[in-house]
Structure formats: C-alpha cells, structure tokens
Design an enzyme around this catalytic site. Structure first.
Site, PDB file in Angstrom:
ATOM      1  N   THR A   1      -2.378   0.830  -2.997  1.00  0.00           N
ATOM      2  CA  THR A   1      -2.450  -0.614  -2.726  1.00  0.00           C
ATOM      3  C   THR A   1      -3.822  -0.965  -2.151  1.00  0.00           C
ATOM      4  O   THR A   1      -4.505  -1.877  -2.633  1.00  0.00           O
ATOM      5  CB  THR A   1      -1.344  -1.039  -1.731  1.00  0.00           C
ATOM      6  OG1 THR A   1      -0.082  -0.785  -2.341  1.00  0.00           O
ATOM      7  CG2 THR A   1      -1.442  -2.502  -1.358  1.00  0.00           C
TER       8      THR A   1
ATOM      9  N   CYS B   1      16.812 -10.982 -16.001  1.00  0.00           N
ATOM     10  CA  CYS B   1      16.908 -12.434 -15.791  1.00  0.00           C
ATOM     11  C   CYS B   1      17.485 -12.818 -14.441  1.00  0.00           C
ATOM     12  O   CYS B   1      18.074 -12.017 -13.746  1.00  0.00           O
ATOM     13  CB  CYS B   1      17.626 -13.154 -16.915  1.00  0.00           C
ATOM     14  SG  CYS B   1      19.095 -12.470 -17.542  1.00  0.00           S
TER      15      CYS B   1
ATOM     16  N   THR C   1     -11.191   6.004  11.493  1.00  0.00           N
ATOM     17  CA  THR C   1     -11.110   7.469  11.579  1.00  0.00           C
ATOM     18  C   THR C   1     -10.302   8.004  10.407  1.00  0.00           C
ATOM     19  O   THR C   1      -9.167   7.566  10.172  1.00  0.00           O
ATOM     20  CB  THR C   1     -10.446   7.880  12.916  1.00  0.00           C
ATOM     21  OG1 THR C   1     -11.201   7.287  13.976  1.00  0.00           O
ATOM     22  CG2 THR C   1     -10.423   9.390  13.079  1.00  0.00           C
TER      23      THR C   1
ATOM     24  N   SER D   1      -2.678   7.600  -5.461  1.00  0.00           N
ATOM     25  CA  SER D   1      -1.796   7.588  -4.291  1.00  0.00           C
ATOM     26  C   SER D   1      -1.176   8.967  -4.066  1.00  0.00           C
ATOM     27  O   SER D   1      -0.745   9.620  -5.022  1.00  0.00           O
ATOM     28  CB  SER D   1      -0.684   6.554  -4.543  1.00  0.00           C
ATOM     29  OG  SER D   1       0.265   6.601  -3.517  1.00  0.00           O
ATOM     30  N   GLY D   2      -1.115   9.406  -2.797  1.00  0.00           N
ATOM     31  CA  GLY D   2      -0.596  10.730  -2.479  1.00  0.00           C
ATOM     32  C   GLY D   2       0.899  10.884  -2.701  1.00  0.00           C
ATOM     33  O   GLY D   2       1.361  11.917  -3.178  1.00  0.00           O
ATOM     34  N   HIS D   3       1.675   9.828  -2.386  1.00  0.00           N
ATOM     35  CA  HIS D   3       3.137  10.040  -2.388  1.00  0.00           C
ATOM     36  C   HIS D   3       3.759  10.009  -3.777  1.00  0.00           C
ATOM     37  O   HIS D   3       4.970  10.164  -3.920  1.00  0.00           O
ATOM     38  CB  HIS D   3       3.833   9.067  -1.420  1.00  0.00           C
ATOM     39  CG  HIS D   3       3.922   7.648  -1.880  1.00  0.00           C
ATOM     40  ND1 HIS D   3       5.076   7.109  -2.392  1.00  0.00           N
ATOM     41  CD2 HIS D   3       3.017   6.646  -1.880  1.00  0.00           C
ATOM     42  CE1 HIS D   3       4.875   5.824  -2.672  1.00  0.00           C
ATOM     43  NE2 HIS D   3       3.633   5.524  -2.377  1.00  0.00           N
TER      44      HIS D   3
ATOM     45  N   GLN E   1       0.277   6.049 -10.975  1.00  0.00           N
ATOM     46  CA  GLN E   1       1.358   6.771 -11.662  1.00  0.00           C
ATOM     47  C   GLN E   1       0.825   7.835 -12.625  1.00  0.00           C
ATOM     48  O   GLN E   1       1.600   8.633 -13.144  1.00  0.00           O
ATOM     49  CB  GLN E   1       2.232   5.784 -12.449  1.00  0.00           C
ATOM     50  CG  GLN E   1       2.967   4.777 -11.584  1.00  0.00           C
ATOM     51  CD  GLN E   1       4.135   5.393 -10.813  1.00  0.00           C
ATOM     52  OE1 GLN E   1       4.553   6.521 -11.056  1.00  0.00           O
ATOM     53  NE2 GLN E   1       4.662   4.641  -9.858  1.00  0.00           N
TER      54      GLN E   1
HETATM   55  N1  PMP Z   1       0.171   0.926  -8.337  1.00  0.00           N
HETATM   56  C1  PMP Z   1       1.223   1.464  -8.963  1.00  0.00           C
HETATM   57  C2  PMP Z   1       1.238   1.513 -10.446  1.00  0.00           C
HETATM   58  C3  PMP Z   1       2.282   1.975  -8.216  1.00  0.00           C
HETATM   59  O1  PMP Z   1       3.337   2.486  -8.839  1.00  0.00           O
HETATM   60  C4  PMP Z   1       2.228   1.907  -6.814  1.00  0.00           C
HETATM   61  C5  PMP Z   1       3.369   2.420  -5.963  1.00  0.00           C
HETATM   62  N2  PMP Z   1       4.606   1.893  -6.290  1.00  0.00           N
HETATM   63  C6  PMP Z   1       1.097   1.349  -6.210  1.00  0.00           C
HETATM   64  C7  PMP Z   1       0.096   0.872  -7.005  1.00  0.00           C
HETATM   65  C8  PMP Z   1       0.978   1.264  -4.717  1.00  0.00           C
HETATM   66  O2  PMP Z   1       0.784   2.544  -4.206  1.00  0.00           O
HETATM   67  P1  PMP Z   1       0.906   2.858  -2.633  1.00  0.00           P
HETATM   68  O3  PMP Z   1       2.361   2.980  -2.369  1.00  0.00           O
HETATM   69  O4  PMP Z   1       0.182   4.157  -2.461  1.00  0.00           O
HETATM   70  O5  PMP Z   1       0.255   1.761  -1.912  1.00  0.00           O
END
Ligand code: PMP
Length: 420
Positions: A94, A346, A260, A222-224, A202
């Site tokens: 994000t 919808c 930091t 993104s790490g998670h 993704q």
């Molecule tokens: N872009 C995409 C395509 C995602 O799937 C996500 C996470 N759902 C994000 C951005 C945001 O990632 P983060 O959770 O690391 O902020």
C-alpha cells in the site's frame, strides 16, 4: 464410578468442541500467508540480541543490524534482477504504491506531464492515490478490461500521449489472479516517454519478474503475501528516477522513505524473498496441480461452475469461481469449514461488492456469488479433496433449497461507478 462418568462426559465435551472449533482449511493465501518457520527463525535474533538501531553505525549493535538490512536488500533485489540500491523498504505494498504514484507524478508535473493511465481492476491502494492526484489537477485515464480481465493493448495505445507521466498496471490481480502483459505495456509506455509502475504484491516471488527485461521502472511488493511478516514491503525505483517523498524525517532510505528501518521485518522479507526465488519453479508447479485438481473436482461434480478471468494467464494458486443459481450470503454461511473469500457481483447482496468482477461483467450477467480460492505453500492434496467436497455439498444443497437463487443478475443501476 461417579467421577469416572464425569470424566467421560468432560472428555466427550472436549472432543466435541475440538471438532466444532477445529480450524477451517485455509484457502485464502492471496489475502495473507502464514510466516514460514524458516523466516521466523531468521527474524527472531533481531527482536532481542541484535536490537541495535541500524542507523547507529558507531557501534557493533548498529553495524550488525545495518549489515542484516543490506543483506535483506540484496535478497529482495535478486528476485527481480534489480540493483540492491534500487530497493526502498516500506511498510507494505500500500505504501509502496502510494509512494510510486504520488512521488513520481508530483516530480513529473513540473515537466508538463499531467496525465496518468491505470486500469479499472487495480487494487484500492493504486486507485485511491490516483483520486488524490486528480484533485491536484492530473487527468486520470482508467482503462477497462476485457471479459477475461486483461486490458486491450489498443485501448492503451489510444490513451497514451506526450503528456502521460505514468502508466500503472498490476502484474497479477488479487481477486482473479489474472496476469497483465506488463512487458508489452512497459515498452509502449516508454515509447511515449511515460514511466511504468507495476503493483506486484501478488506476483512477486510467484511468477518470474525481471525489471530489466520487463522494462519496469517502479515495482511494489509486500512481505505477507510471500510467507514473510506483515508490515514489511518494498518499492523498486529504477536508479535515475526522481521521486518526491510523501513523508519527511531523518533521511533514511535516501530520504525517500524516512524513519528507522525495522530490522526484523526487513530480515524476514529478505529471507522470504530468498526462499520464494529458490522454490518458485517447484512451488508454482505444485500449486498449479492443486488448483487444477480443485477445478476438476468441482466441474466433474457440479454443473454451472464459471471461472472468472482468464484461466491460462493467471497465477498458479488462484481460482475465482461463480456457481449459477447460488447467492453469496447463503454460500458464505454454508462454507464454515473452509476459509475462502466470498464476494458479490451486485448490491442486492450483503457480502462485499467486487468492482473487479463487475469490470469483467458490466452487463451484470454473472450469478451474484463469487468465491476466491487461493492455495499456497502449506495446502495439501487432502485439503483440496476436503474443501471440494464441502463446496459441492453446499452448492447442491443451496440449489435444491432455492432453485431460483442467484437468478437475480445485477441491474445496470446496481453497478457503482468508480469516479475519477
Ligand atoms: N496490491 C495488491 C494487488 C494486493 O493484493 C495488496 C494486499 N491485499 C496490496 C496491494 C496491499 O498490500 P499491503 O497489505 O502490503 O499493504
């Protein structure tokens, strides 16, 4: 005798509650992934013994933390064939998307570049900063997608001009897993003097990405999503690109992202990247087989299974399905033993509206319920068999109970416009 009876009853209650509360089968790896035990192990020393501030390099505590961060930067860079100095650590995709979009466009505005092109199925962390840019006077052009979720290159050609500052198109979609032809998009953008950014949250570590070969100027990750920790991510910024920071402070990360740097999160992201790269081929093969097995089981046992988005140009671990005659709310409540994402096409339903599905189906002909099944590193064949069986039972029973269910298609008025 009496106490033995009480024991039996208690044991029975415990067993029953274990069954009732057993964790559902996790098939939502696109929402988030568990931290890989190897990643966790690499992170642990940096919470305790190696706690030094990585920017305090006047002593060994800081030096060791600094070295660990630089090693992690190398690992992240290696996955996409970047120079480590081109990687800026962020809190996730994000923040990386915001920084890429706001930072480059604000820098380019002075050069008379006032237009940005993106796509209707992008993540909100791309679409929302674009709305902010519109308020600053930028013209935002949002391209539609075809029924398969992929943009038409001709639409992009028509939208590009000498005023285009940035083209931002995701590598892989978070709901339908569809892959956009980013190399072709990047080359076209460059022909018109525009920068190319891709949200690869993704795609990073799941499909091969090469910032040089693919001509990517900026890439968010993104790490998670790759078995690393939440709160850790990065932005690749090609060396010579100017970017205006969105946050000001102590000048860390070349002043582009001050604050930091969180050593454990970066170390975890680095280790997760290394594993993802080493196991990319074997893992994608395994995930593809599991996903195909799931689809085959469902299609062999149920009529009216609709795959949303292109099946071939897709992440190996993703399936996004609709079932004719089935609404999302009852489907969600009958899938208690599997953890999946259920969306709606919808507004007549209470589950979350999917603007991605609506973009594939502007006439609203799809059944309202959509289910995203995403398999991952810890999914087993047994999980697939169990989950498929549960979905088949649920869909059959819902169709029997309500033969007219899901026949409501979305009316055009139901489709909320994305305003730019
Ligand atoms: N872009 C995409 C395509 C995602 O799937 C996500 C996470 N759902 C994000 C951005 C945001 O990632 P983060 O959770 O690391 O902020």
């Amino acid at each position: 005798m009496k106490s033995r009876l009480v024991n039996y009853i208690l044991t029975g209650m415990i067993l029953l509650s274990t069954k009732v509360y057993a964790d559902p089968i996790y098939l939502d790896y696109q929402a988030s992934t568990p931290v890989d035990p190897r990643v966790l192990e690499s992170m642990l020393p940096y919470f305790t013994k190696e706690f030094g501030n990585p920017h305090s390099t006047t002593h060994i505590y800081g030096i060791r933390a600094h070295e660990a961060i630089e090693e992690a930067r190398n690992e992240v860079a290696r996955v996409i064939n970047a120079d480590p100095q081109e990687i800026i650590f962020t809190s996730g995709a994000t923040e990386a998307n915001n920084l890429a979009i706001l930072g480059t466009c604000r820098a380019l505005k002075k050069k008379g570049k006032s237009e940005v092109i993106s796509v209707t199925t992008e993540h909100k962390s791309v679409l929302e900063p674009l709305k902010a840019l519109e308020k600053e006077g930028f013209k935002i052009i949002i391209l539609p997608v075809q029924k398969n979720g992929i943009i038409k290159i001709d639409d992009l050609k028509k939208a590009l001009s000498s005023k285009t500052a940035l083209v931002s198109v995701m590598a892989a979609n978070n709901e339908i897993g569809v892959l956009q032809p980013i190399q072709e998009i990047a080359k076209l953008s460059h022909k018109h003097g525009a920068l190319f950014h891709t949200d690869a949250a993704q795609a990073f570590g799941k499909i091969p990405l090469d910032v040089k070969k693919d001509e990517i100027d900026l890439l968010s990750l993104s790490g998670h999503k790759i078995y690393g920790p939440k709160g850790g991510g990065a932005l690749y910024i090609r060396k010579d690109i100017a970017i205006v920071p969105i946050c000001y402070g102590g000048g860390q990360e070349k002043g582009v992202r001050p604050g930091t740097v969180p050593t454990p999160l970066c170390v975890g992201l680095g280790k997760a990247s290394k594993i993802a790269q080493e196991e990319l081929l074997s893992e994608s093969k395994r995930l593809l087989a599991l996903r195909n097995k799931m689809l085959q089981l469902l299609q062999n046992n149920l009529p009216g299974v609709i795959v949303n988005g292109d099946l071939n140009e897709r992440l190996p671990g993703n399936l996004n399905l609709s079932f004719s005659g089935v609404d999302s709310k009852p489907l969600l409540s009958s899938l208690g033993d599997i953890a999946v994402s259920v969306g709606s096409a919808c507004t007549s339903d209470t589950t979350e509206l999917s603007y991605v599905i609506r973009a594939l189906d502007p006439e609203g002909t799809l059944p309202p319920a959509t289910v995203r099944l995403s398999v991952g590193r810890f999914t087993t064949e047994h999980d697939i068999n169990q989950a498929a069986s549960e979905i088949i039972t649920a869909v059959k029973s819902l169709r029997e109970k309500d033969p007219k269910g899901g026949s409501r298609s979305c009316r055009p008025g139901d489709i909320e416009e994305l305003k730019f």
